[in-house]
Write an enzyme that holds these catalytic residues in place. Structure first.
Site, short mmCIF file in Angstrom:
data_model
loop_
_atom_site.label_atom_id
_atom_site.label_comp_id
_atom_site.label_asym_id
_atom_site.label_seq_id
_atom_site.Cartn_x
_atom_site.Cartn_y
_atom_site.Cartn_z
N GLU A 208 -10.44 5.81 -24.29
CA GLU A 208 -11.81 5.74 -24.80
C GLU A 208 -11.69 5.99 -26.23
O GLU A 208 -12.60 5.49 -26.74
CB GLU A 208 -12.69 6.64 -24.00
CG GLU A 208 -13.04 6.18 -22.42
CD GLU A 208 -13.47 5.09 -22.30
OE1 GLU A 208 -14.18 4.47 -23.04
OE2 GLU A 208 -14.01 4.73 -21.14
N ARG A 212 -13.23 3.17 -28.53
CA ARG A 212 -14.34 3.29 -29.44
C ARG A 212 -14.37 3.89 -30.80
O ARG A 212 -14.90 3.26 -31.65
CB ARG A 212 -15.34 4.35 -28.71
CG ARG A 212 -15.39 4.02 -27.06
CD ARG A 212 -16.53 4.51 -26.12
NE ARG A 212 -16.34 4.32 -24.86
CZ ARG A 212 -17.42 4.66 -24.14
NH1 ARG A 212 -18.63 4.96 -24.48
NH2 ARG A 212 -17.22 4.49 -22.66
N ASP A 341 -8.65 -4.15 -15.69
CA ASP A 341 -9.47 -5.23 -16.32
C ASP A 341 -8.71 -5.73 -17.55
O ASP A 341 -8.34 -6.75 -17.76
CB ASP A 341 -10.72 -5.20 -16.45
CG ASP A 341 -11.32 -3.71 -16.94
OD1 ASP A 341 -10.32 -2.94 -17.31
OD2 ASP A 341 -12.35 -3.53 -17.23
N GLU A 476 -20.25 -7.05 -20.65
CA GLU A 476 -19.27 -7.97 -20.50
C GLU A 476 -19.91 -9.49 -20.28
O GLU A 476 -19.26 -10.37 -20.58
CB GLU A 476 -18.61 -7.65 -19.14
CG GLU A 476 -17.44 -6.37 -19.23
CD GLU A 476 -18.36 -5.17 -19.11
OE1 GLU A 476 -17.72 -4.16 -19.81
OE2 GLU A 476 -19.42 -5.07 -18.70
#
Length: 578
Positions: A208, A212, A341, A476
Site C-alpha cells: 500500500e 499510494r 488481481d 476499477e
C-alpha cells in the site's frame, strides 16, 4: 512539465442534479419500486441518456432519510483488500477504522436548499467541471477535518490514521495537477515540503505504501519536474528496502520505516501474492531515476522466482506465497479479485514500461489470459452476461469482486499494444458486465462483490448477498471505462461513467465536505454511510473520470505513460536497442 490544463474552463457549468429543497420525511414512498433489481432498461437510447438519467436520479433523490438513521452494519470481521476490508486475521495491523463501529448518520441531500437546475441534455453539462467540483468538495472535507492525516471521516468530521503519512494528500497530488487545481496543489506541496517525514517509528504495509505514496511521489515528480517529490521518493524507497531481507527474497508484508525492521503479519509467514508482485513498476522507476540498481534488482528477483514456481494452473497463480520457502501456499484457489488481481495487471504493465523487451513477463501474461478464458470466464443464464468467477480446488464459484473490473481496461491496453484481438473482444463483454453491476442497483452504485446466476431462467442475473452490498468509492470500473473510451471512442463509455459520477453525488456526497463509503447499494432511502473516504477516491476514481471525459488524448497518452495500480502515471521507457 505536466500537461497544461485550464482551471477556469466551464466554471459556471451545471453539475448534474442537486437535491431538491424538501422537508425531511420519515418513510416517503419510493416511486420506482416496480423494478426491484433494475434502475431502468440496461441500455437507454443514446440521445436521451443524460436527461433520462437526470430525471431518474431526481425522482430517487426526493426520497430523503430521517435525521437519526439506524445503527448500521455491526462490522463483520472482514476488512477489504486495497485499504478497505480484508479478513481481520489478514490485515496489516488495524487499518484505519477496522475495529470501530461505523458511524450511522445518513448523509443529507447533497445541497439542501439549492434550487433544482433544469434538466439538461448531454451537451449542456461540462463533465470535466463536474469532476473538478466533486474533487473540490472532497478536498474541502479533507482540508477542514483531516488535513495531514491519512483519511477523512466525513460524517463525524474527523480523520482516520493508518500509517500517519498523509495518505490522502499524497495520493491526490497528481490528480490536482491533472485537474488544474493549482491553489490546492500548492497548499499540498507546502505540506509535503514542511511536514512530511518518513523518519517515524511506524509499521507500514509495503504494497500500500509503494503504490499510494511512492507511486504518488514519482508520478508528481514526472508531471511537475519538481525535485522535492523525487527526494521524498528516494527517502521512502530506501526505508522500504528492509522488507526484502527474507530467506527467500520474497518480501515481508510490513516494514517499520523508522527502525528499518520488516516482519510478516503476526499470524503467518505468508505474503499476499498480489502485494509482492505489484510494487515493481514503482521500484524499477526509482532505480531508473536514481541510477541506484538495488530497487529494481529486488523487485525483478521476485518476478523471476514467481515465473518459475510450481503450483500455477495455466498461468493462474494462488493467492499466497511463503517468505521463508518462497513457495506458493493455499494452493488450488484461483481468483482475479482480492489478493491476486494486480499480479496480472503488473505482468502486462512491466512489459510495456520496459519497452517490451522482457519476454518472460509477456509469456506469463499471455498464458494467464488463456487460463482466465479456460477456467474462469462464464456467461449468466438469463441475459448472457460474461463474467470472471473463481476456482477453488477445481470447483467453480460464480463470484466476482468489483476489483475484477480492472480487467477490461488491462485487456484493452494489451490489445492496443499488439496482443491478440480476442483480448479486446473479452474486454468489451466484461465492460458491459461491470456496467450492469452499477446499472442494476437501486442507487446506481456497484456492490463490493456480486454472484451471477447460471440458471437458464428469467430471474435476475446478479445476486448480491447482504454482507457484500457495500460500496467503497472504488475506481476499477471507471478505470476500465477510461481505457475503453481511449481505444474505441465509443461515447457510451463516457455516458456510463457520467451515470456513476451522478450516483456518487446522489448517494455518497456529504454536505459538509467529502464523500463516504456506503453500506447498502440496494437501499436508496438509507444507503448507510460508513464514515470513510478512501484515499483512492481522489487518487484514482476522480482522476479516471476526468481523463475519461477529457478530449485531450495527449493528456497522459497511453503510448507514453503507464498507470500503476493506484492510477499514478509513470513514463514508458524507450525501447532498448535490439
Amino acid at each position: 512539465m505536466g500537461p497544461a490544463v485550464d482551471p477556469d474552463a466551464g466554471a459556471d457549468a451545471v453539475v448534474g442534479p442537486r437535491a431538491p429543497n424538501v422537508p425531511i420525511l420519515a418513510k416517503p414512498p419510493i416511486k420506482n419500486k416496480t423494478f426491484p433489481n433494475k434502475r431502468g432498461p440496461p441500455s437507454l437510447p443514446k440521445d436521451g441518456n443524460i436527461s433520462d438519467t437526470v430525471g431518474r436520479k431526481k425522482q430517487v433523490q426526493e426520497v430523503v432519510q430521517d435525521e437519526e438513521g439506524e445503527e448500521v452494519d455491526k462490522e463483520k470481521k472482514i476488512v477489504s483488500w486495497r485499504g478497505a476490508l480484508i479478513e481481520a486475521d489478514q490485515a496489516t495491523e488495524p487499518p484505519p477504522s477496522t475495529n470501530e463501529k461505523e458511524a450511522a448518520a445518513p448523509p443529507a441531500p447533497a445541497n439542501p436548499g439549492d434550487p433544482v437546475p433544469p434538466e439538461v441534455s448531454t451537451g449542456a453539462v461540462d463533465r470535466l467541471e463536474a469532476v473538478r467540483d466533486a474533487f473540490r468538495h472532497a478536498w474541502k472535507g479533507y482540508k477542514e477535518y483531516a488535513w495531514g492525516h491519512d483519511e477523512l471521516k466525513p460524517i463525524s468530521r474527523s480523520f482516520g490514521e493508518w500509517f500517519g503519512l498523509g495518505l490522502t494528500l499524497i495520493d491526490s497530488l497528481d490528480t490536482m495537477w491533472i485537474l488544474g487545481l493549482k491553489e490546492e496543489f500548492a497548499e499540498a506541496k507546502d505540506w509535503v515540503e514542511k511536514e512530511l517525514s518518513f523518519d517515524k517509528n511506524v509499521d507500514v504495509n509495503l504494497f500500500e505504501t509503494t503504490i499510494r505514496i511512492l507511486g504518488g511521489l514519482l508520478s508528481t515528480y514526472h508531471l511537475t519536474g519538481d525535485q522535492l517529490f523525487l527526494e521524498k521518493a528516494k527517502d521512502l524507497g530506501s526505508r522500504l528496502m528492509p522488507a526484502f531481507k527474507t530467506p527467500s527474497k520474497i518480501p515481508f508484508s510490513d516494514v517499520n520505516i523508522g527502525k528499518g525492521i520488516a516482519h510478516p503479519p503476526r499470524w503467518t509467514s505468508d505474503s499476499t501474492l498480489a502485494e509482492v508482485t505489484s510494487i515493481q513498476l514503482e521500484f524499477r522507476e526509482l532505480s531508473r531515476l536514481t541510477q541506484e540498481p538495488q530497487y529494481q534488482e529486488a523487485v525483478n528477483e521476485v518476478m523471476r522466482l514467481v515465473h518459475k514456481l510450481p503450483g500455477k494452473r495455466d498461468g493462474l497463480v494462488p493467492m499466497f506465497i511463503n517468505t521463508n520457502s518462497g513457495q506458493f501456499t493455499h494452493k488450488g484457489v484461483f481468483t482475479l479479485g482480492a489478493r491476486a488481481d494486480s499480479y496480472y495487471e503488473y505482468l502486462l504493465k512491466q512489459w510495456i514500461q520496459g519497452g517490451k523487451a522482457e519476454d518472460d513477463l509477456l509469456e506469463d501474461y499471455l498464458q494467464a489470459v488463456e487460463g482466465v478464458k479456460k477456467h474462469l470466464v462464464r456467461q449468466t443464464g438469463p441475459s448472457r452476461l460474461t463474467f470472471v468467477g473463481e476456482l477453488s480446488h477445481s470447483r467453480f464459484n460464480p463470484k466476482m469482486d468489483h476489483l475484477v473490473c480492472f480487467l477490461p481496461g488491462t485487456l484493452a491496453l494489451g490489445a492496443h499494444n499488439g496482443l491478440p484481438g480476442d483480448h479486446m473482444d473479452l474486454a468489451v463483454q466484461l465492460m458491459e458486465t461491470c456496467h450492469q453491476m452499477y446499472q442494476q442497483m437501486e442507487t446506481g452504485l456497484s456492490p463490493e462483490i456480486v454472484h451471477f446466476s447460471m440458471q437458464a431462467s428469467d430471474g435476475p442475473n446478479l445476486i448480491v448477498k447482504p454482507a457484500d452490498r457495500h460500496n467503497l468509492l472504488r475506481p476499477e470500473t471507471v478505470e476500465s471505462l477510461f481505457y475503453m473510451y481511449r481505444f474505441t471512442k465509443d461515447p457510451k463509455y463516457r455516458d456510463w461513467g457520467w451515470d456513476i459520477l451522478l450516483s456518487f453525488n446522489n448517494y455518497t456526497k456529504v454536505p459538509g465536505g467529502g464523500y463516504t463509503s456506503i453500506n447498502n447499494v440496494r437501499d436508496p432511502v438509507n444507503p448507510g454511510p460508513r464514515d470513510k473516504m478512501e484515499s483512492f477516491f481522489l487518487g484514482e476514481t476522480l482522476k479516471y473520470l476526468y481523463l475519461l471525459f477529457s478530449d485531450d488524448t495527449e493528456l497522459l497518452s497511453l503510448d507514453k505513460y503507464i498507470f500503476n495500480t493506484e492510477a499514478h502515471a509513470l513514463p514508458i521507457w524507450p525501447s532498448p536497442p535490439k
